[in-house]
Design a protein around this motif. Structure first.
Motif, mmCIF file in Angstrom:
data_model
loop_
_atom_site.group_PDB
_atom_site.id
_atom_site.type_symbol
_atom_site.label_atom_id
_atom_site.label_comp_id
_atom_site.label_asym_id
_atom_site.label_seq_id
_atom_site.Cartn_x
_atom_site.Cartn_y
_atom_site.Cartn_z
ATOM 1 N N HIS A 332 0.868 -1.181 0.000
ATOM 2 C CA HIS A 332 0.000 0.000 0.000
ATOM 3 C C HIS A 332 0.905 1.231 0.000
ATOM 4 O O HIS A 332 1.093 1.886 1.042
ATOM 5 N N PRO A 333 1.478 1.537 -1.155
ATOM 6 C CA PRO A 333 2.446 2.640 -1.199
ATOM 7 C C PRO A 333 1.777 4.004 -0.994
ATOM 8 O O PRO A 333 0.624 4.210 -1.383
ATOM 9 N N ARG A 334 2.520 4.884 -0.413
ATOM 10 C CA ARG A 334 2.078 6.264 -0.205
ATOM 11 C C ARG A 334 3.318 7.124 -0.001
ATOM 12 O O ARG A 334 4.375 6.608 0.381
ATOM 13 N N PRO A 335 3.230 8.413 -0.220
ATOM 14 C CA PRO A 335 4.379 9.284 0.043
ATOM 15 C C PRO A 335 4.606 9.442 1.556
ATOM 16 O O PRO A 335 3.660 9.727 2.299
ATOM 17 N N TYR A 336 5.799 9.220 1.994
ATOM 18 C CA TYR A 336 6.122 9.441 3.405
ATOM 19 C C TYR A 336 7.629 9.644 3.535
ATOM 20 O O TYR A 336 8.403 9.331 2.628
ATOM 21 N N ASN A 337 8.059 10.128 4.708
ATOM 22 C CA ASN A 337 9.451 10.474 4.962
ATOM 23 C C ASN A 337 10.220 9.219 5.371
ATOM 24 O O ASN A 337 9.962 8.633 6.425
ATOM 25 N N VAL A 370 9.572 9.311 0.004
ATOM 26 C CA VAL A 370 9.593 8.185 -0.934
ATOM 27 C C VAL A 370 8.161 7.719 -1.146
ATOM 28 O O VAL A 370 7.272 7.975 -0.311
ATOM 29 N N TYR A 371 7.931 7.047 -2.271
ATOM 30 C CA TYR A 371 6.601 6.515 -2.554
ATOM 31 C C TYR A 371 6.690 5.000 -2.429
ATOM 32 O O TYR A 371 7.091 4.288 -3.343
ATOM 33 N N ALA A 372 6.332 4.484 -1.236
ATOM 34 C CA ALA A 372 6.473 3.053 -0.955
ATOM 35 C C ALA A 372 5.582 2.688 0.230
ATOM 36 O O ALA A 372 5.028 3.567 0.914
ATOM 37 N N ASP A 373 5.479 1.384 0.479
ATOM 38 C CA ASP A 373 4.739 0.891 1.645
ATOM 39 C C ASP A 373 5.656 1.025 2.865
ATOM 40 O O ASP A 373 6.741 0.416 2.894
ATOM 41 N N PRO A 374 5.284 1.788 3.884
ATOM 42 C CA PRO A 374 6.148 1.974 5.052
ATOM 43 C C PRO A 374 6.526 0.668 5.736
ATOM 44 O O PRO A 374 7.658 0.530 6.238
ATOM 45 N N ASP A 375 5.607 -0.304 5.761
ATOM 46 C CA ASP A 375 5.907 -1.595 6.402
ATOM 47 C C ASP A 375 6.991 -2.340 5.634
ATOM 48 O O ASP A 375 7.872 -2.971 6.246
ATOM 49 N N ASP A 406 17.503 12.003 -9.341
ATOM 50 C CA ASP A 406 16.423 12.069 -10.336
ATOM 51 C C ASP A 406 15.097 11.645 -9.694
ATOM 52 O O ASP A 406 14.682 12.253 -8.706
ATOM 53 N N ALA A 407 14.474 10.569 -10.212
ATOM 54 C CA ALA A 407 13.155 10.155 -9.705
ATOM 55 C C ALA A 407 13.257 9.083 -8.640
ATOM 56 O O ALA A 407 12.227 8.528 -8.227
ATOM 57 N N MET A 408 14.488 8.789 -8.157
ATOM 58 C CA MET A 408 14.678 7.737 -7.159
ATOM 59 C C MET A 408 15.401 8.306 -5.943
ATOM 60 O O MET A 408 16.188 9.240 -6.042
ATOM 61 N N VAL A 409 15.102 7.722 -4.799
ATOM 62 C CA VAL A 409 15.787 8.058 -3.551
ATOM 63 C C VAL A 409 16.711 6.897 -3.208
ATOM 64 O O VAL A 409 16.269 5.737 -3.171
ATOM 65 N N ARG A 410 17.986 7.199 -2.967
ATOM 66 C CA ARG A 410 18.982 6.177 -2.677
ATOM 67 C C ARG A 410 19.285 6.175 -1.177
ATOM 68 O O ARG A 410 19.643 7.205 -0.603
ATOM 69 N N LEU A 480 14.342 3.665 -3.906
ATOM 70 C CA LEU A 480 12.892 3.702 -3.843
ATOM 71 C C LEU A 480 12.394 4.873 -4.698
ATOM 72 O O LEU A 480 13.092 5.884 -4.810
ATOM 73 N N PRO A 481 11.206 4.746 -5.286
ATOM 74 C CA PRO A 481 10.672 5.890 -6.044
ATOM 75 C C PRO A 481 10.501 7.101 -5.155
ATOM 76 O O PRO A 481 10.046 6.989 -4.002
ATOM 77 N N ALA A 482 10.900 8.268 -5.655
ATOM 78 C CA ALA A 482 10.722 9.505 -4.893
ATOM 79 C C ALA A 482 9.243 9.803 -4.708
ATOM 80 O O ALA A 482 8.411 9.529 -5.587
ATOM 81 N N GLY A 483 8.896 10.368 -3.560
ATOM 82 C CA GLY A 483 7.500 10.622 -3.234
ATOM 83 C C GLY A 483 7.010 12.013 -3.590
ATOM 84 O O GLY A 483 5.827 12.307 -3.459
ATOM 85 N N GLU A 484 7.907 12.885 -4.027
ATOM 86 C CA GLU A 484 7.496 14.237 -4.357
ATOM 87 C C GLU A 484 6.611 14.249 -5.600
ATOM 88 O O GLU A 484 6.934 13.618 -6.597
ATOM 89 N N GLY A 485 5.497 14.967 -5.532
ATOM 90 C CA GLY A 485 4.602 15.079 -6.672
ATOM 91 C C GLY A 485 3.606 13.961 -6.780
ATOM 92 O O GLY A 485 2.745 13.976 -7.663
ATOM 93 N N LYS A 486 3.670 12.964 -5.923
ATOM 94 C CA LYS A 486 2.738 11.867 -5.975
ATOM 95 C C LYS A 486 1.601 12.096 -4.994
ATOM 96 O O LYS A 486 1.827 12.604 -3.910
#
Length: 486
Positions: A332-337, A370-375, A406-410, A480-486
Motif C-alpha cells: 500500500h504505497p504512499r508518500p512518506y518520509n 519516498v513513494y512506498a509501503d512503510p511496512d 532524479d526520480a529515485m531516492v537512494r 525507492l521511487p521519490a514521493g514528491e509530486g505523488k
C-alpha cells in the motif's frame, strides 16, 4: 463418449496435411479440367466454323463453274447426267474435309446433296433463309429444322447462279466434338493421375519433415511431464518449429532450475530446522537423564528458548517469503518520509548499539519523501541494520546516507567490520545462502533476511545491491521511487 474414443478419432498432422493437400489438388484439377474442356470445346467449334466456311467458299466457286457448263444447281436438274456430274463435284469436299454439301432452292427445298444419308422432303426453315437473304452467312448447331437425322454443325450462305437464287450449305457431324473432347479428357486424366502420384509422394515427404520435429518435441514434453527435466527438443525444421523447440527448451531449462532450486530449498529447510531441533533435543535429554545438573537448568533452558525463537523466526520468514512471491501480500504505497523509518529502527536497537559500543554516523533526520509501503521499507531497514549490529566490532561504526537521484531516492547503510568475501557477494540475496565471514550470512541467522529485502525492494519498484571490501567495510544500497509530486 469416452475420452479414449474421442482420442481414437483424432487425425494425425500427417493425415490432416495429406487430406488438405489432396482436397486442394483434386479441386484444382477439377477446375482445370472444366476450364480446359470449355476452352477446347469453344476452340473446336470455331475451327469447325472456319473449316465449313472454307468449304462454302470452294463450293461457291464450283457452282459458278457448273453454271458455265450449263448446270444451274439452284434449279432442279432433270438431266441425270448433269445431276451426277454436279454431285460428283461436291463429293470432292466430302472426301477431303468430311463435310456434307447440299444446295436448296429459293423455297428451301433440297435439290442435291452429298453423303449417304437421305434428307427426305424436309425444307430449310424460312427464318434461316431470311437471314441468308440479308447477305450474312449462318452457322447453326443441330438438325437444321429436321433436315438431318442427327446433330450437325452447318454453315450456309445465299448464292446466285446464272440469274437463279439459291442456298449453299456445308455440314459436319457434331459427333467429332465428343471424340475430340474424349481424347482431350483421356490425356488430361493420365496427366492428372501422374500429378496426383507425384504430389502424394511429395506430400508424404513434406509431412514427415514437418511432423518429425513436432514428434520430437512431443516426446521431450512427455519426458518432461514424467519428471525428466533434462529432456530437450532438437532445434530443427522450419523457422516456426525451430522457434517452438527453442521456447520449449527454454521452458524446460527454467523448470529444471526451479526443480533444482526446490531441491536445494528443501535441503536447506531440513538443515536449518534440524540444527536447532537437535540442540533442543540434546539439552532436554541431558536434563531428563541427569547429564545436566539441576543447577545448570536455567542456563540451558535459556539456550533452548533462543533456539525455539530461532525456529519461530525461520518459519515466519519462510511464510513471509511464500506470501510475497505468490502475490498474497499487497503493498500500500504512499508518500512518506523515509527518515522516520530509519530513526525508528535505530532507536528500537539503541540498547544493542550501546552494548556493542557502536558509533552511529550520518543519522541526520530531515525530509526525504519516498513513494512506498512503510511496512515494507521498515522490514528492509530492520534486516540490514540488524545484520550491521551483529557484525560491527566494538568501537566500529554504522553510517547512514539518504539522497535523491532524479526520480529515485537512494538509501545507503554501511558498517565497518570483516565485510563480505568477494566470492560470496553475488549470492548474498539468495535464500539460505550463508558464509561465516560475510555480514548477515552467519550460522546464527536463517539466511532469509537479505532475500526478503530483495523481494520487498523489487515489489516497491526499486533495486538493492551489496558492496564490500573484505576486512574493512560492508555497504548495502537500495533505491525507492521519490514521493514528491505523488
Amino acid at each position: 463418449m469416452s475420452r479414449a474414443g474421442k482420442k481414437a478419432r483424432r487425425k494425425t498432422i500427417s493425415s490432416e496435411f495429406f487430406t488438405t493437400i489432396a482436397v486442394v489438388l483434386i479441386f484444382g484439377l477439377a477446375m482445370m479440367c472444366g476450364v480446359q474442356t470449355a476452352m477446347s470445346t469453344a476452340y473446336f467449334v470455331r475451327e469447325r466454323q472456319s473449316a465449313l466456311t472454307a468449304v462454302l467458299d470452294g463450293a461457291t466457286a464450283l457452282t459458278q463453274r457448273f453454271a458455265a457448263q450449263g448446270s444451274i444447281v439452284t434449279m432442279p436438274l432433270n438431266d441425270e447426267a448433269l445431276m451426277e456430274n454436279a454431285r460428283s463435284g461436291f463429293e470432292l469436299f466430302n472426301t477431303s474435309s468430311g463435310a456434307v454439301v447440299f444446295v436448296a432452292d429459293a423455297g428451301g427445298n433440297v435439290l442435291l446433296h452429298t453423303g449417304a444419308e437421305d434428307f427426305g422432303d424436309v425444307k430449310v426453315p424460312a427464318d434461316l433463309l431470311a437471314e441468308m437473304d440479308s447477305g450474312r452467312d449462318i452457322f447453326e448447331k443441330g438438325t437444321l429444322g429436321g433436315i438431318y437425322p442427327r446433330r450437325y454443325y452447318t454453315a450456309g450462305r445465299r448464292i446466285d447462279v446464272g440469274g437463279s437464287a439459291g442456298y449453299l450449305f456445308a455440314a459436319t457431324p457434331m459427333d467429332a466434338l465428343g471424340a475430340y473432347v474424349g481424347d482431350m479428357l483421356n490425356m488430361f486424366l493420365i496427366s492428372a493421375l501422374v500429378i496426383i502420384i507425384v504430389c502424394s509422394v511429395l506430400c508424404v515427404v513434406m509431412a514427415r519433415r514437418i511432423t518429425e520435429p513436432i514428434e520430437q518435441i512431443s516426446q521431450a514434453a512427455r519426458q518432461l511431464g514424467s519428471g525428466d527435466f533434462t529432456a530437450r527438443a532438437p532445434v530443427t525444421g522450419c523457422e516456426e518449429l525451430a522457434d517452438f523447440a527453442t521456447t520449449f527448451n527454454n521452458m524446460a531449462a527454467r523448470l529444471q532450475n526451479i526443480d533444482n532450486s526446490r531441491g536445494q530449498f528443501m535441503g536447506n529447510i531440513a538443515h536449518e530446522l534440524r540444527t536447532p531441533m537437535t540442540s533442543i533435543k540434546g539439552f532436554i535429554d541431558g536434563m531428563l537423564d541427569g547429564t545436566i545438573p539441576e543447577s545448570e537448568y536455567r542456563h540451558y533452558l535459556g539456550i533452548v528458548s533462543q533456539e525455539t525463537g530461532r525456529l519461530a523466526r525461520l518459519v515466519q520468514n519462510m511464510l513471509d517469503i511464500t506470501k510475497l512471491e505468490s502475490g498474497e501480500v499487497k503493498g500500500h504505497p504512499r508518500p512518506y518520509n523515509v527518515w522516520e523509518t530509519i530513526t525508528d529502527v535505530v532507536l528500537s536497537d539503541e540498547q544493542r548499539i550501546e552494548d556493542g559500543r557502536i558509533d552511529i554516523q550520518g543519522l541526520e533526520p530531515g525530509k526525504m519523501l519516498v513513494y512506498a509501503d512503510p511496512d515494507f521499507v521498515h522490514q528492509v531497514v530492520y534486516n540490514i541494520v540488524d545484520n550491521a549490529i551483529k557484525f560491527t566490532p566494538a568501537g566500529g561504526e554504522i553510517r547512514f546516507d539518504v539522497h535523491q537521484e532524479d526520480a529515485m531516492v537512494r538509501v545507503t547503510i554501511e558498517n565497518t567490520g570483516d565485510g563480505i568475501a568477494p566470492e560470496a557477494l553475488p549470492f548474498v540475496f539468495e535464500r539460505f545462502y550463508k558464509e561465516d565471514r560475510s555480514r548477515g550470512l552467519n550460522t546464527r541467522g536463517s539466511g532469509l533476511g537479505l532475500h526478503i529485502c530483495k523481494v520487498l525492494i523489487t515489489l516497491s519498484g526499486g533495486q538493492i545491491r551489496a558492496e564490500s571490501e573484505e576486512g574493512k567495510w560492508c555497504r548495502f544500497t537500495f533505491t525507492l521511487p521519490a514521493g514528491e509530486g505523488k
